[in-house]
Design a protein around this motif. Sequence first.
Motif, PDB file in Angstrom:
ATOM      1  N   LEU A  52       0.798  -1.224   0.000  1.00  0.00           N
ATOM      2  CA  LEU A  52       0.000   0.000   0.000  1.00  0.00           C
ATOM      3  C   LEU A  52       0.833   1.277   0.000  1.00  0.00           C
ATOM      4  CD1 LEU A  52      -2.972  -0.835   2.400  1.00  0.00           C
ATOM      5  CD2 LEU A  52      -2.872  -0.940  -0.093  1.00  0.00           C
ATOM      6  N   LEU A  53       2.038   1.250   0.553  1.00  0.00           N
ATOM      7  CA  LEU A  53       2.845   2.474   0.602  1.00  0.00           C
ATOM      8  C   LEU A  53       3.197   3.010  -0.787  1.00  0.00           C
ATOM      9  CD1 LEU A  53       5.260   2.012   3.653  1.00  0.00           C
ATOM     10  CD2 LEU A  53       3.355   3.614   3.392  1.00  0.00           C
ATOM     11  N   PRO A  54       3.595   2.175  -1.754  1.00  0.00           N
ATOM     12  CA  PRO A  54       3.820   2.730  -3.105  1.00  0.00           C
ATOM     13  C   PRO A  54       2.575   3.357  -3.710  1.00  0.00           C
ATOM     14  CG  PRO A  54       4.863   0.585  -2.908  1.00  0.00           C
ATOM     15  CD  PRO A  54       4.014   0.763  -1.691  1.00  0.00           C
ATOM     16  N   LEU A  55       1.423   2.739  -3.475  1.00  0.00           N
ATOM     17  CA  LEU A  55       0.180   3.317  -3.992  1.00  0.00           C
ATOM     18  C   LEU A  55      -0.144   4.632  -3.302  1.00  0.00           C
ATOM     19  CD1 LEU A  55      -2.250   3.003  -5.850  1.00  0.00           C
ATOM     20  CD2 LEU A  55      -3.377   1.690  -4.046  1.00  0.00           C
ATOM     21  N   LEU A  56       0.100   4.700  -1.991  1.00  0.00           N
ATOM     22  CA  LEU A  56      -0.114   5.952  -1.267  1.00  0.00           C
ATOM     23  C   LEU A  56       0.816   7.047  -1.774  1.00  0.00           C
ATOM     24  CD1 LEU A  56      -1.378   7.602   1.032  1.00  0.00           C
ATOM     25  CD2 LEU A  56       0.346   6.608   2.572  1.00  0.00           C
ATOM     26  N   TRP A  57       2.073   6.673  -2.015  1.00  0.00           N
ATOM     27  CA  TRP A  57       3.009   7.665  -2.550  1.00  0.00           C
ATOM     28  C   TRP A  57       2.552   8.170  -3.912  1.00  0.00           C
ATOM     29  CZ3 TRP A  57       5.784   8.119  -7.001  1.00  0.00           C
ATOM     30  CH2 TRP A  57       6.774   9.105  -7.037  1.00  0.00           C
ATOM     31  N   LEU A  58       2.051   7.265  -4.751  1.00  0.00           N
ATOM     32  CA  LEU A  58       1.596   7.673  -6.080  1.00  0.00           C
ATOM     33  C   LEU A  58       0.395   8.608  -5.978  1.00  0.00           C
ATOM     34  CD1 LEU A  58       1.970   7.332  -9.133  1.00  0.00           C
ATOM     35  CD2 LEU A  58       0.434   5.362  -9.015  1.00  0.00           C
ATOM     36  N   LEU A  59      -0.546   8.306  -5.088  1.00  0.00           N
ATOM     37  CA  LEU A  59      -1.703   9.176  -4.917  1.00  0.00           C
ATOM     38  C   LEU A  59      -1.305  10.561  -4.431  1.00  0.00           C
ATOM     39  CD1 LEU A  59      -4.217   6.667  -3.262  1.00  0.00           C
ATOM     40  CD2 LEU A  59      -4.322   7.596  -5.576  1.00  0.00           C
ATOM     41  N   VAL A  60      -0.353  10.617  -3.496  1.00  0.00           N
ATOM     42  CA  VAL A  60       0.092  11.914  -2.976  1.00  0.00           C
ATOM     43  C   VAL A  60       0.906  12.664  -4.025  1.00  0.00           C
ATOM     44  CG1 VAL A  60       1.536  13.024  -1.221  1.00  0.00           C
ATOM     45  CG2 VAL A  60       0.015  11.140  -0.579  1.00  0.00           C
ATOM     46  N   ALA A  61       1.786  11.942  -4.735  1.00  0.00           N
ATOM     47  CA  ALA A  61       2.659  12.605  -5.711  1.00  0.00           C
ATOM     48  C   ALA A  61       1.880  13.167  -6.892  1.00  0.00           C
ATOM     49  CB  ALA A  61       3.715  11.619  -6.213  1.00  0.00           C
ATOM     50  N   THR A  62       0.723  12.594  -7.188  1.00  0.00           N
ATOM     51  CA  THR A  62      -0.064  13.096  -8.309  1.00  0.00           C
ATOM     52  C   THR A  62      -0.568  14.511  -8.058  1.00  0.00           C
ATOM     53  OG1 THR A  62      -0.747  10.819  -8.726  1.00  0.00           O
ATOM     54  CG2 THR A  62      -1.996  12.525  -9.832  1.00  0.00           C
ATOM     55  N   THR A  63      -0.687  14.905  -6.817  1.00  0.00           N
ATOM     56  CA  THR A  63      -1.190  16.243  -6.489  1.00  0.00           C
ATOM     57  C   THR A  63      -0.098  17.295  -6.436  1.00  0.00           C
ATOM     58  OG1 THR A  63      -0.943  15.884  -4.093  1.00  0.00           O
ATOM     59  CG2 THR A  63      -2.989  15.150  -5.124  1.00  0.00           C
ATOM     60  N   LYS A  64       1.144  16.942  -6.753  1.00  0.00           N
ATOM     61  CA  LYS A  64       2.267  17.869  -6.584  1.00  0.00           C
ATOM     62  C   LYS A  64       2.816  18.318  -7.925  1.00  0.00           C
ATOM     63  CE  LYS A  64       3.825  15.764  -2.232  1.00  0.00           C
ATOM     64  NZ  LYS A  64       4.983  15.166  -1.516  1.00  0.00           N
ATOM     65  N   SER A  65       3.455  19.455  -7.899  1.00  0.00           N
ATOM     66  CA  SER A  65       4.219  19.915  -9.047  1.00  0.00           C
ATOM     67  C   SER A  65       5.584  19.237  -9.039  1.00  0.00           C
ATOM     68  CB  SER A  65       4.383  21.435  -9.003  1.00  0.00           C
ATOM     69  OG  SER A  65       5.112  21.827  -7.847  1.00  0.00           O
ATOM     70  N   THR A  66       6.341  19.447 -10.113  1.00  0.00           N
ATOM     71  CA  THR A  66       7.671  18.830 -10.177  1.00  0.00           C
ATOM     72  C   THR A  66       8.572  19.344  -9.068  1.00  0.00           C
ATOM     73  OG1 THR A  66       7.479  18.556 -12.572  1.00  0.00           O
ATOM     74  CG2 THR A  66       9.689  18.487 -11.642  1.00  0.00           C
ATOM     75  N   GLN A  67       8.497  20.601  -8.769  1.00  0.00           N
ATOM     76  CA  GLN A  67       9.320  21.168  -7.700  1.00  0.00           C
ATOM     77  C   GLN A  67       8.940  20.592  -6.341  1.00  0.00           C
ATOM     78  OE1 GLN A  67       9.180  25.415  -7.522  1.00  0.00           O
ATOM     79  NE2 GLN A  67      10.756  25.592  -5.927  1.00  0.00           N
ATOM     80  N   ASP A  68       7.639  20.443  -6.101  1.00  0.00           N
ATOM     81  CA  ASP A  68       7.201  19.852  -4.834  1.00  0.00           C
ATOM     82  C   ASP A  68       7.568  18.384  -4.734  1.00  0.00           C
ATOM     83  OD1 ASP A  68       6.159  22.254  -3.992  1.00  0.00           O
ATOM     84  OD2 ASP A  68       4.146  21.845  -4.754  1.00  0.00           O
ATOM     85  N   LEU A  69       7.603  17.688  -5.850  1.00  0.00           N
ATOM     86  CA  LEU A  69       8.021  16.290  -5.819  1.00  0.00           C
ATOM     87  C   LEU A  69       9.446  16.136  -5.310  1.00  0.00           C
ATOM     88  CD1 LEU A  69       6.550  14.898  -9.177  1.00  0.00           C
ATOM     89  CD2 LEU A  69       5.914  14.194  -6.865  1.00  0.00           C
ATOM     90  N   ILE A  70      10.260  17.119  -5.586  1.00  0.00           N
ATOM     91  CA  ILE A  70      11.670  17.051  -5.195  1.00  0.00           C
ATOM     92  C   ILE A  70      11.891  17.599  -3.796  1.00  0.00           C
ATOM     93  CG2 ILE A  70      14.007  17.833  -5.800  1.00  0.00           C
ATOM     94  CD1 ILE A  70      13.062  17.966  -8.699  1.00  0.00           C
TER      95      ILE A  70
END
Length: 315
Positions: A52-70
């Motif tokens: 579940l953690l990879p799926l949670l990371w993907l759900l959270v990362a989808t809401t971010k910009s490239t700068q926020d991802l980093i």
Amino acid sequence: MTTSVAPTSTPPSAPTTGRPRTARNNRRRPSSSRRRSTPLTIVMLAVLAYFLLPLLWLLVATTKSTQDLINTFGLWFSRAPQLLTNIRQTLTHDDGIFLHWLLNTVLYSVGSALGAALLAAAAGYGFARFRFRGDNAAFNLVLGAIMVPTTALAIPTYLLFAKVELVNTPWAIVLPSLVSPFGLYLMRVYAQDAVPDSLLEAARMDGAGEARIFFRIALRLLAPGLVTVVLFTLVATWNNYFLPLIMLNDPSLYPITVGLSSWAAQAQNGGASASSDMLALVVTGSLLSIIPLVIAFLLLQRYWQSGLATGGVKQ
């Protein structure tokens, strides 16, 4: 005149089978059913977190910009979520090429899944209900083919398709996916229990041919097993990366796996602002690509479970 009263004999005491024993049993059963294994619970929680953690990371990362991802923590949202913006940019980037890749993937996967299920059902039904010379050797050959990784067959398949000039065509993806050794094995095991001999004999006595028996009777009985093979082949073709990578060189024919890989390569180049925004598109496209699989699994889950269960128990 004296009357003698016969002594009343007290009946022997009945064994204590009523409430006391029932109460003891009721007290024992909850204690046995409520047993907990702390090490097993810890292991199951670790496995649950692993999936579940990879799926949670993907759900959270989808809401971010490239700068926020980093710059932000991976498992928590940024202060300025932009989910709708990322989805719109993903669907409209490069004249909507993502939707074209998604359509290609649907066509490749659905065509391969339906064809592989039909071929596996026909072959499995044949192995289960007919006896011919060399049937055991042929089936053992199928079992051996299950152990061969598909990646090892990619280069020979490419050379074979290059000889017949099918490289860089949709057939280069669909035709290799039609062969499913595991699906054939599963359908043979399923057909042994799901298709009774008495029903086949009755159909033959009524004058039905073997082809009509298979398509009109056997296929209906094999429906749960067919759905299982469809799901397995659908997921395998949807997630296939290496075979399309070596077979296709036209971006308009890419499935979604190779297409997102090309976007990821552009994101790693860096430098230009257009390339620096690609990372958010790759993450958003990854989330969008798994939604059809989740929907298909939820819709077909009931048939998939019954297909796996039937055939494993002799009826």
